[in-house]
Design an enzyme around this catalytic site. Structure first.
Site, PDB file in Angstrom:
ATOM      1  N   GLU A  69      -2.338  28.468 115.312  1.00 33.76           N
ATOM      2  CA  GLU A  69      -2.437  28.042 116.701  1.00 33.76           C
ATOM      3  C   GLU A  69      -1.074  28.044 117.390  1.00 33.76           C
ATOM      4  O   GLU A  69      -0.955  28.429 118.560  1.00 33.76           O
ATOM      5  CB  GLU A  69      -3.049  26.632 116.788  1.00 33.76           C
ATOM      6  N   SER A 184      -9.114  52.771  76.672  1.00 33.15           N
ATOM      7  CA  SER A 184      -9.686  52.373  77.952  1.00 33.15           C
ATOM      8  C   SER A 184      -8.913  52.921  79.151  1.00 33.15           C
ATOM      9  O   SER A 184      -9.264  52.612  80.287  1.00 33.15           O
ATOM     10  CB  SER A 184      -9.750  50.841  78.056  1.00 33.15           C
ATOM     11  N   THR A 212      -6.251  40.638  75.122  1.00 28.49           N
ATOM     12  CA  THR A 212      -5.821  41.679  76.054  1.00 28.49           C
ATOM     13  C   THR A 212      -4.352  41.999  75.856  1.00 28.49           C
ATOM     14  O   THR A 212      -3.934  43.160  75.945  1.00 28.49           O
ATOM     15  CB  THR A 212      -6.082  41.229  77.502  1.00 28.49           C
ATOM     16  N   GLU A 303      -8.106  38.656  84.611  1.00 27.44           N
ATOM     17  CA  GLU A 303      -8.065  40.049  84.176  1.00 27.44           C
ATOM     18  C   GLU A 303      -8.230  40.181  82.667  1.00 27.44           C
ATOM     19  O   GLU A 303      -7.956  41.232  82.102  1.00 27.44           O
ATOM     20  CB  GLU A 303      -6.754  40.708  84.620  1.00 27.44           C
ATOM     21  N   GLY A 305     -10.183  40.098  78.835  1.00 31.56           N
ATOM     22  CA  GLY A 305     -11.255  40.906  78.277  1.00 31.56           C
ATOM     23  C   GLY A 305     -12.608  40.244  78.346  1.00 31.56           C
ATOM     24  O   GLY A 305     -12.778  39.167  78.940  1.00 31.56           O
ATOM     25  N   THR A 307     -14.465  38.602  76.184  1.00 31.33           N
ATOM     26  CA  THR A 307     -14.656  37.283  75.580  1.00 31.33           C
ATOM     27  C   THR A 307     -14.131  36.178  76.477  1.00 31.33           C
ATOM     28  O   THR A 307     -14.784  35.141  76.678  1.00 31.33           O
ATOM     29  CB  THR A 307     -13.974  37.218  74.204  1.00 31.33           C
TER      30      THR A 307
END
Length: 376
Positions: A69, A184, A212, A303, A305, A307
């Protein structure tokens, strides 16, 4: 009986509602603050004169700086007198690092205020009542759902007392997050990978687990976004098996290592550590989120995996899901989600899809739990 020409009977399309047009612009402005205002909300404001002409715009650009504002009022100058203010969040009613926006609107001579979402913060609410008490025509709720979506992280954190959690994953069309041999890179397109960096830039923290880290050694910092505030990299590693050479330990962004109380961390001198008592050998997620909230984290990008994602989902701690679905088939390999505690179709977590768009060659789907909790 004569058939009327269907073309001739079409009426002219109604002109857009000026209130809706202005509020949509305010919502668009608010989004420019994503990633730079935490622990404050993102807010946009548009000022129009009695003829409906925009005379001032603003958005909350950084925590501790002027609110939306105030930016809009400065842009409007004297034209703010007699104007209508469209604000995505109820103007605040308290003095913190900045003054109350409700009073600023009153002092500027604004005669009408339309805001989308009431402020759930008990320290700041009441701005609408203050405006009405000053004789200003005040309306709440215009495009509330759209404004809520843009400010979901902050609103969730205030209502639930924990950070908003987005689970991001990439998978093939048959739901595989990696091939049978564990490879991957890369399932998704370059455009999707760039989009993930946008998500990181909008989040206060990016979180992964030890699995990961061992499999991918991710960096987790934002790349390719000029001026981005680097998120806190949060590593869940109950036994502190993280190697000192891990890429998340560089100086590109801050890193917090979350371990068990008795973990040996002598090989990680100088690391920022959060020690939590383990539950069945795992880091308990709700105490973790409480600790992150206490550190000022209002949004988390998960991010990890399958599990870790399953554990968050089982704990009811996933507020949004963003899936990048690649047009590829693997047939075998790990699924995108595992261990979520779901054993029957009746217990499936149902989602409401809020967006489905192309991302390079992929499809990006955004969804939220259909039964998401609304308050603490």
């Amino acid at each position: 009986m004569r058939q009327e020409d269907p073309v001739a009977t079409h009426t002219a399309q109604a002109a857009p509602d000026p209130d809706i047009t202005a509020m949509r612009r305010a919502i668009e402005l608010a989004s420019r603050g994503l990633g730079s205002t935490s622990p404050n909300p993102v807010v946009g404001c548009v000022l129009t004169d009695p003829a409906g002409t925009v005379v001032g715009e603003g958005w909350h650009q950084r925590a501790g700086g002027p609110h939306a504002e105030v930016h809009a009022l400065r842009a409007a100058g004297d034209a703010a007198r007699g104007a209508t203010a469209y604000v995505t969040l109820e103007p605040c009613n308290h003095t913190g690092r900045t003054g109350p926006c409700a009073q600023a609107l009153i002092d500027a001579g604004v005669t009408r205020v339309v805001y989308a979402v009431p402020d759930p913060n008990p320290q700041a609410t009441g701005g609408g009542a203050t405006l009405r008490a000053a004789g200003i025509d005040t309306t709440a709720g215009l495009l509330a759902d759209e404004a809520e979506q843009g400010n979901a992280a902050w609103l969730t954190s205030v209502r639930l007392g924990r950070p908003h959690v987005t689970w991001k994953y990439a998978a093939t069309l048959d739901g595989r997050s990696a091939a049978e041999d564990g490879t991957s890179r890369w399932i998704t397109s370059a455009e999707s990978r760039a989009d993930v960096h946008r998500l990181r830039a909008e989040a206060d923290a990016v979180l992964v687990g030890a699995g990961t880290l061992r499999a991918d050694d991710p960096h987790l910092a934002v790349r390719g976004t000029d001026g981005a505030t680097q998120p806190l990299r949060v590593v869940l590693d109950a036994r502190a098996g993280l190697l000192p050479t891990a890429r998340v330990l560089d100086d590109a962004a801050p890193t917090l290592i979350v371990t068990g109380e008795d973990a040996d961390t002598r090989h990680l001198p100088g690391a920022d550590l959060l020690r939590l008592p383990l539950h069945e050998g795992r880091i308990p997620l709700h105490p973790l989120l409480t600790e992150l909230y206490a550190r000022g984290v209002r949004s988390v990008l998960l991010e990890g995996g399958p599990t870790l994602a399953g554990a968050f989902l089982e704990a009811g701690a996933v507020d949004r899901v963003i899936g990048y679905i690649a047009p590829a088939l693997l047939g075998a390999g790990p699924a995108a989600l595992a261990g979520a505690g779901i054993t029957t179709i009746a217990h499936a977590v149902r989602l409401d899809i809020t967006e489905a768009v192309r991302s390079g060659t992929d499809l990006r789907i955004t969804a939220v739990p259909a039964n998401a909790p609304k308050e603490h």
